[in-house]
Design an enzyme around this catalytic site. Sequence first.
Site, short mmCIF file in Angstrom:
data_model
loop_
_atom_site.label_atom_id
_atom_site.label_comp_id
_atom_site.label_asym_id
_atom_site.label_seq_id
_atom_site.Cartn_x
_atom_site.Cartn_y
_atom_site.Cartn_z
N SER A 33 0.84 -1.21 0.00
CA SER A 33 0.00 0.00 0.00
C SER A 33 0.86 1.25 0.00
O SER A 33 0.59 2.22 -0.72
CB SER A 33 -0.89 0.03 1.25
OG SER A 33 -1.81 -1.03 1.22
N ARG A 37 1.44 4.45 -2.94
CA ARG A 37 1.20 5.86 -2.59
C ARG A 37 2.46 6.69 -2.73
O ARG A 37 2.43 7.85 -3.17
CB ARG A 37 0.64 5.95 -1.17
CG ARG A 37 -0.83 5.49 -1.13
CD ARG A 37 -1.18 4.89 0.19
NE ARG A 37 -2.60 4.60 0.32
CZ ARG A 37 -3.18 3.44 -0.06
NH1 ARG A 37 -2.46 2.48 -0.62
NH2 ARG A 37 -4.48 3.27 0.11
N ARG A 132 -14.44 -6.74 -10.40
CA ARG A 132 -14.50 -6.15 -9.05
C ARG A 132 -15.24 -4.81 -9.06
O ARG A 132 -15.20 -4.07 -10.04
CB ARG A 132 -13.08 -6.05 -8.49
CG ARG A 132 -12.52 -7.46 -8.30
CD ARG A 132 -11.17 -7.47 -7.69
NE ARG A 132 -11.17 -6.91 -6.35
CZ ARG A 132 -10.06 -6.70 -5.65
NH1 ARG A 132 -8.88 -7.01 -6.18
NH2 ARG A 132 -10.11 -6.21 -4.44
N SER A 177 -12.97 1.78 3.54
CA SER A 177 -12.04 1.29 2.51
C SER A 177 -10.98 2.33 2.24
O SER A 177 -11.28 3.47 1.89
CB SER A 177 -12.81 0.99 1.22
OG SER A 177 -11.93 1.05 0.11
N GLN A 179 -8.93 2.28 -0.19
CA GLN A 179 -8.86 2.59 -1.62
C GLN A 179 -9.88 3.66 -1.98
O GLN A 179 -9.58 4.57 -2.76
CB GLN A 179 -9.09 1.32 -2.44
CG GLN A 179 -7.93 0.33 -2.28
CD GLN A 179 -8.14 -0.98 -3.00
OE1 GLN A 179 -9.21 -1.25 -3.55
NE2 GLN A 179 -7.12 -1.82 -2.97
N ASP A 326 -6.67 -7.86 5.04
CA ASP A 326 -5.81 -8.71 4.22
C ASP A 326 -5.26 -9.91 5.00
O ASP A 326 -4.72 -10.85 4.41
CB ASP A 326 -4.65 -7.89 3.64
CG ASP A 326 -5.14 -6.88 2.61
OD1 ASP A 326 -6.26 -7.05 2.09
OD2 ASP A 326 -4.41 -5.91 2.34
N LYS A 353 -12.79 -9.44 -2.98
CA LYS A 353 -11.34 -9.27 -3.09
C LYS A 353 -10.85 -10.01 -4.35
O LYS A 353 -11.64 -10.28 -5.25
CB LYS A 353 -10.66 -9.80 -1.82
CG LYS A 353 -10.93 -8.93 -0.59
CD LYS A 353 -10.22 -7.60 -0.74
CE LYS A 353 -10.46 -6.71 0.45
NZ LYS A 353 -9.99 -5.34 0.22
N ARG A 357 -13.09 -14.55 -1.01
CA ARG A 357 -12.20 -15.18 -0.02
C ARG A 357 -12.96 -16.00 1.02
O ARG A 357 -12.40 -16.94 1.59
CB ARG A 357 -11.31 -14.12 0.66
CG ARG A 357 -10.22 -13.63 -0.26
CD ARG A 357 -9.21 -12.70 0.39
NE ARG A 357 -8.17 -12.38 -0.58
CZ ARG A 357 -7.36 -11.32 -0.50
NH1 ARG A 357 -7.47 -10.48 0.51
NH2 ARG A 357 -6.45 -11.12 -1.42
N ARG A 399 -3.21 -14.05 -1.64
CA ARG A 399 -3.26 -14.28 -0.19
C ARG A 399 -3.86 -15.65 0.15
O ARG A 399 -3.53 -16.23 1.17
CB ARG A 399 -4.01 -13.14 0.51
CG ARG A 399 -3.27 -11.81 0.33
CD ARG A 399 -3.62 -10.76 1.34
NE ARG A 399 -3.24 -9.46 0.84
CZ ARG A 399 -2.01 -8.94 0.90
NH1 ARG A 399 -1.03 -9.62 1.46
NH2 ARG A 399 -1.74 -7.75 0.39
#
Length: 462
Positions: A33, A37, A132, A177, A179, A326, A353, A357, A399
Amino acid sequence: MQRRLPDLINDMDFRVRRAPRIETEITVPGDKSISHRAVILAALSNGVCVLRGFLPSEDCLQTVTALRGMGIRIEQPEPEMLIVHGKRRLLTPPPGDIDCGNSATTMRLFTGLLAGQPFDSRLVGSSNLSRRPMDRVITPLREMGATIAAEGPNETPPLRITGSNLHGIDYHSPIASAQVKSAILLAGLFAKGKTTVHEPSLSRNHTELMLNYFLVRTVKEEDTVVSVFGDQVPESRDFTIPGDISSAAFWLVAAAVQPGGHLLVRDVGLNDTRTTLLGVLIRMGAQVREAIEEVDQIEPRGTAEITGAALKGTIIQGREIPQLIDELPILAVAGALASGTTTIRNAEELRVKESDRIAAIAHNLRAMGAQVLELNDGLEIHGRGTLRGAKVPSFGDHRIAMAFAIAGLFADGETVVQDAQCVYESYPEFATGLDAIMNPKGVRTTTPVISSLAHGRADDEG
Ligand code: S3P
């Protein structure tokens, strides 16, 4: 990207067997992450920024390639070092579609970044990313004046963005979130006036911290309310990205579930919007210490130490969920190896995700002999302390692949995780780490540092 594969990856499957007792000290690659950024803000800044500790994974490299396509010079003298030549917010029209690969962070953050540019763009992604949801960023950005057309059904990618003049908004997001928050804040940099985001509970706060580090004025009215003012140019600065606690999570859980297991992770990010996993492992019975050794560059970093135990089940829900979203796949594996019931609720986000998941975890844990109840918003896992080896799919989800490779370390017989190449999205060196855990070279002893870690949180948390 360099792809040297240890023997345990065979045709891109992981072949895993029971691990000896873990007694080791590791570092993990840069935070995913923060890497996204840092490179975005460096590109918008007014000069040259040297970024160290960058994560050279597929997801983060999509962000780098996209910025290069918009006129930003980015050198990569070493895999983990970027020299970004910021151009004072001046991006040039991309020559074609911007490919986000499988990276939702790239697509959602760029939707915000591109909405207020004086040119048009089109964001595309893998078939997986194209399923998504993007309405979560499109809706607030349209309120800001953005013109975004989603070409897929139900506002899914590709996204066609017509550069527009934006104005600030006061937005109450229905989901916690990072994002979504980040897309709005990046759009806010190019909008007139003040842009405010309210979250139902705090998600990871790297964008706010990184804006502040690059001397962009933000206001944090409460933990869950952050504002940015438009028309600011980030001030160029060098930055060192800490190790990714979400990557460390796999090894932390591997040590936690093993009575007497002992692991130190050095130089890892310890931002408290990301360390909730450690609190959960303490609740389950592991001994955990964290010591923040540096905060100079805004993101706290230091050492996490864990000593394993016979874990017991716990309940994970509410405000904890966005702060360990996560880590839920690997915590579900910990739950299956613990005694008693582990319940995960309020985690419906897991369904959208890289895979569904909740379904993926339930499928694979059952294949390994665990008793699992799938809930709409989570899982109920009846731990038995053991698992049996099985052939399990990765569902194309990094993951899930890594969580079930770790499960295989504690299962009878062999576990095969199929199609494990997805781990390159976030952790290109994962297979090497797995190999080192299964085949330790000689006896590696680490000095326990529990008593000397001055700022551990575990005492506060019981
Ligand atoms: C991320 C935020 C989280 C997380 C993802 C990375 C980010 O997603 O699951 O891996 O870098 O902002 P959401 O914002 O959808 O919760």
